[in-house]
Write a protein that holds these residues in place. Sequence first.
Motif, PDB file in Angstrom:
ATOM      1  N   UNK A 518       0.846  -1.191   0.000  1.00  0.00           N
ATOM      2  CA  UNK A 518       0.000   0.000   0.000  1.00  0.00           C
ATOM      3  C   UNK A 518       0.883   1.243   0.000  1.00  0.00           C
ATOM      4  N   UNK A 519       0.526   2.204  -0.842  1.00  0.00           N
ATOM      5  CA  UNK A 519       1.253   3.463  -0.945  1.00  0.00           C
ATOM      6  C   UNK A 519       0.282   4.617  -0.715  1.00  0.00           C
ATOM      7  N   UNK A 520       0.809   5.698  -0.167  1.00  0.00           N
ATOM      8  CA  UNK A 520      -0.011   6.884   0.014  1.00  0.00           C
ATOM      9  C   UNK A 520      -0.563   7.008   1.418  1.00  0.00           C
ATOM     10  N   UNK A 539       2.257   4.995  -9.372  1.00  0.00           N
ATOM     11  CA  UNK A 539       3.103   5.634  -8.365  1.00  0.00           C
ATOM     12  C   UNK A 539       3.517   7.043  -8.786  1.00  0.00           C
ATOM     13  N   UNK A 540       3.860   7.217 -10.053  1.00  0.00           N
ATOM     14  CA  UNK A 540       4.232   8.544 -10.546  1.00  0.00           C
ATOM     15  C   UNK A 540       3.044   9.494 -10.457  1.00  0.00           C
ATOM     16  N   UNK A 541       1.846   8.988 -10.787  1.00  0.00           N
ATOM     17  CA  UNK A 541       0.642   9.823 -10.751  1.00  0.00           C
ATOM     18  C   UNK A 541       0.301  10.278  -9.338  1.00  0.00           C
ATOM     19  N   UNK A 542       0.683   9.496  -8.332  1.00  0.00           N
ATOM     20  CA  UNK A 542       0.378   9.874  -6.952  1.00  0.00           C
ATOM     21  C   UNK A 542       1.012  11.204  -6.569  1.00  0.00           C
ATOM     22  N   UNK A 543       2.101  11.588  -7.247  1.00  0.00           N
ATOM     23  CA  UNK A 543       2.723  12.885  -6.964  1.00  0.00           C
ATOM     24  C   UNK A 543       1.774  14.031  -7.285  1.00  0.00           C
ATOM     25  N   UNK A 544       0.897  13.799  -8.240  1.00  0.00           N
ATOM     26  CA  UNK A 544      -0.077  14.829  -8.619  1.00  0.00           C
ATOM     27  C   UNK A 544      -1.413  14.631  -7.924  1.00  0.00           C
ATOM     28  N   UNK A 545      -1.768  13.384  -7.679  1.00  0.00           N
ATOM     29  CA  UNK A 545      -3.055  13.089  -7.052  1.00  0.00           C
ATOM     30  C   UNK A 545      -2.876  13.039  -5.534  1.00  0.00           C
ATOM     31  N   UNK A 546      -3.064  14.140  -4.891  1.00  0.00           N
ATOM     32  CA  UNK A 546      -2.852  14.205  -3.442  1.00  0.00           C
ATOM     33  C   UNK A 546      -3.991  13.495  -2.713  1.00  0.00           C
ATOM     34  N   UNK A 547      -3.674  12.975  -1.544  1.00  0.00           N
ATOM     35  CA  UNK A 547      -4.677  12.330  -0.679  1.00  0.00           C
ATOM     36  C   UNK A 547      -5.330  11.120  -1.344  1.00  0.00           C
ATOM     37  N   UNK A 548      -4.575  10.433  -2.194  1.00  0.00           N
ATOM     38  CA  UNK A 548      -5.066   9.228  -2.851  1.00  0.00           C
ATOM     39  C   UNK A 548      -4.159   8.068  -2.475  1.00  0.00           C
ATOM     40  N   UNK A 550      -2.887   3.926  -2.991  1.00  0.00           N
ATOM     41  CA  UNK A 550      -2.664   2.947  -4.065  1.00  0.00           C
ATOM     42  C   UNK A 550      -2.465   1.581  -3.440  1.00  0.00           C
ATOM     43  N   UNK A 551      -3.394   0.674  -3.708  1.00  0.00           N
ATOM     44  CA  UNK A 551      -3.275  -0.709  -3.267  1.00  0.00           C
ATOM     45  C   UNK A 551      -2.754  -1.531  -4.435  1.00  0.00           C
ATOM     46  N   UNK A 552      -1.583  -2.064  -4.250  1.00  0.00           N
ATOM     47  CA  UNK A 552      -0.881  -2.793  -5.312  1.00  0.00           C
ATOM     48  C   UNK A 552      -0.887  -4.283  -4.948  1.00  0.00           C
ATOM     49  N   UNK A 553      -1.552  -5.070  -5.761  1.00  0.00           N
ATOM     50  CA  UNK A 553      -1.749  -6.490  -5.474  1.00  0.00           C
ATOM     51  C   UNK A 553      -0.754  -7.319  -6.279  1.00  0.00           C
ATOM     52  N   UNK A 554       0.043  -8.108  -5.586  1.00  0.00           N
ATOM     53  CA  UNK A 554       1.040  -8.951  -6.240  1.00  0.00           C
ATOM     54  C   UNK A 554       0.630 -10.425  -6.243  1.00  0.00           C
ATOM     55  N   UNK A 555       0.080 -10.910  -5.139  1.00  0.00           N
ATOM     56  CA  UNK A 555      -0.361 -12.297  -5.055  1.00  0.00           C
ATOM     57  C   UNK A 555      -1.789 -12.384  -5.584  1.00  0.00           C
ATOM     58  N   UNK A 556      -1.938 -13.014  -6.737  1.00  0.00           N
ATOM     59  CA  UNK A 556      -3.262 -13.119  -7.350  1.00  0.00           C
ATOM     60  C   UNK A 556      -3.949 -14.428  -6.998  1.00  0.00           C
ATOM     61  N   UNK A 557      -3.155 -15.445  -6.673  1.00  0.00           N
ATOM     62  CA  UNK A 557      -3.725 -16.716  -6.192  1.00  0.00           C
ATOM     63  C   UNK A 557      -2.656 -17.459  -5.396  1.00  0.00           C
ATOM     64  N   UNK A 558      -2.988 -17.923  -4.176  1.00  0.00           N
ATOM     65  CA  UNK A 558      -4.251 -17.720  -3.481  1.00  0.00           C
ATOM     66  C   UNK A 558      -4.475 -16.227  -3.218  1.00  0.00           C
ATOM     67  N   UNK A 559      -5.660 -15.740  -3.502  1.00  0.00           N
ATOM     68  CA  UNK A 559      -5.938 -14.307  -3.396  1.00  0.00           C
ATOM     69  C   UNK A 559      -5.976 -13.888  -1.931  1.00  0.00           C
TER      70      UNK A 559
END
Length: 633
Positions: A518-520, A539-548, A550-559
């Motif tokens: 999780x970022x932000x 991640x680059x867009x977060x510099x412009x989108x304040x107060x947002x 980012x949930x980054x999912x790496x393990x897709x299964x088992x979810x």
Amino acid sequence: MKINFLIGGPQGRGVETASFMFIYGVGSAGYYVFARREFWSNIAGGRHSYVVGSISESWPAPAPGNSVDLALTFDGHAVLEHVFHLRRGSYLVYNTEEDSKTPDSYTMMSKALAERLKNFAKEHGFEPTVKGYVEYLRQNGVEIIGLPYNKHITEVGRKIGVTSPVMLARFVNTFVVALGAALLGLSEEHVASGVGFALGKKAEVIEQNKKVASEAMKLVEKRVATLQQRNPQTKRVFWNGNEASAYGKIVGGVRFVTYYPITPATDDAMTFERLMPYPVSKNAGELSKFEKIGSVAFQAEDELAAIAIAMGGAIAGARSATATSGPGFSLMAEALSLAGMMEVGVVVTLWMRSGPSTGQATRQAQQDLLFSLFIGHGEYPKIVYASGDLEEVFFDNIKVANWAERYRVPVIHLVDKNLSNTFAVMPLPDISKVKITTVRPVVYPQTQEAEAYPLDEIVAPKLLPGISNAIFHLNSLEHDPEGDPEEDPVVVTKMFEKRMAKIRLIEGEIPPEEKVLYFGPKDAEKVIVGWGSTKPAILTALDELKDVGFLYVKMLYPFPSDIVREYLKGRKTLFIENNYMGQLALITRMFAGVKPTAVAIKFNGRPITTDDVVAAYRRFETGENVIKIESDL
């Protein structure tokens, strides 16, 4: 500091070589570069290809957007292709000898693009020529550096004693790169470094091209920026995603790789093959007595054979992997079910590309997520894991090799064309973070019959033919603990549950931070959710989108249902994906019961850019819940 650049020209005429010159030259001055390559599936013949990227003083370098500060073009086709990717204040370098050409002059230009260009010129009252479009750009605040390439190259050729038209034509990429380097204020020394890197060991050719670069740089007085020599004070590497993957396999102890050639997976296996045998460091423990470590790369007759042979390597005790893309992965379905039933730990590096069928064979997509989760007949445990940047590609290859051996399941490592063709000058991954976990084989003091699948062990013991002194059976049929065929319902139930118990074991043993990041802001009310190679752009867009967040999912299964639910509880969510169906959004709803607020999708064969993320988020804020992204860079 951030400079976005583009290098474009006819496919098969040195665009990639030019980009290597440029990126390496910039990198030698101490800067970081993040770039990607786009090209048609035909090898050569006039189609247009390009490299687009960003230059930065720090890492991670920002992901590219939908416009550039500097466009270096080989021909008029490239000018026309990228007219709408140039903005006020950007610089265009182009060949004035192509001024009179129109979209119809470039027979390999997409007919649809040619029509759009002609219609646009007509609507705006100018001729649809290269010169007409250049003037349109000039009037809209683009700085133009127009030169007659062939005239200047011929003059330089006379100075250095080269007059052959064939040889002179080969100087175009160096000439164009040198113009761009001059605009960036790079020194001749750094340009020479790039020339030497890109052209290999041909000393005479390198010296000729250095002279061409030196003369070309004198033709430009304007500056986009001045890149002074920097000292990053860290070891850096220049590589692409395929190379990062191959190095990860090597460092992770993979010693057997099989493949059947397919874009964009082939270079992963061929890099592995090219580096064999591997040198051994002096501090390698018991291995230090060897100079080299042997390994095998095997080109099979097809993908069915590739996965079956990799399984054979795993059964024999080698860390084994195969690399493929969508059509080849389809052919592996039966054998992956076999690996699930026989409990063979094997890695499949799946380089996703745009489908269905051969689709856009050299273009980007994240369309194989659902297929990778449910590939094969019957139910069996597996791991599906995704990487999002080159550092992850390297480290994740090590992780998935560990997991395949630990749990004895097929592990599908999801990467994609965007990662494959990402080129970066970046910090060398810290190998002190590498952790290789191995399973010691069971070796009996004397020959005896042994259970290949004992019921009291979730993961079967590691029995190696010819080493374990064991007589044991591995069976594709449903079987009893001895590996003999069995259809008794009581035994079948026990064996099935024993295999599927690996899913709970995997869920319990793999730590949360390897499943989800999780970022932000922790208390963000709105969260972007993504996976795979969308990571750098988000991640680059977060510099412009304040107060947002980012949930980054790496393990897709088992979810990781519980973790995802906890992060998304009570928040508005925007899923951003490189596919049509919003596949991560679908499985999040399926496994975690979380309904997305909105989904942004891009499925035209191009990666999601930073500007795409920002634009999609703005539309999300206005209440749109299905957002189609159509940018074309």
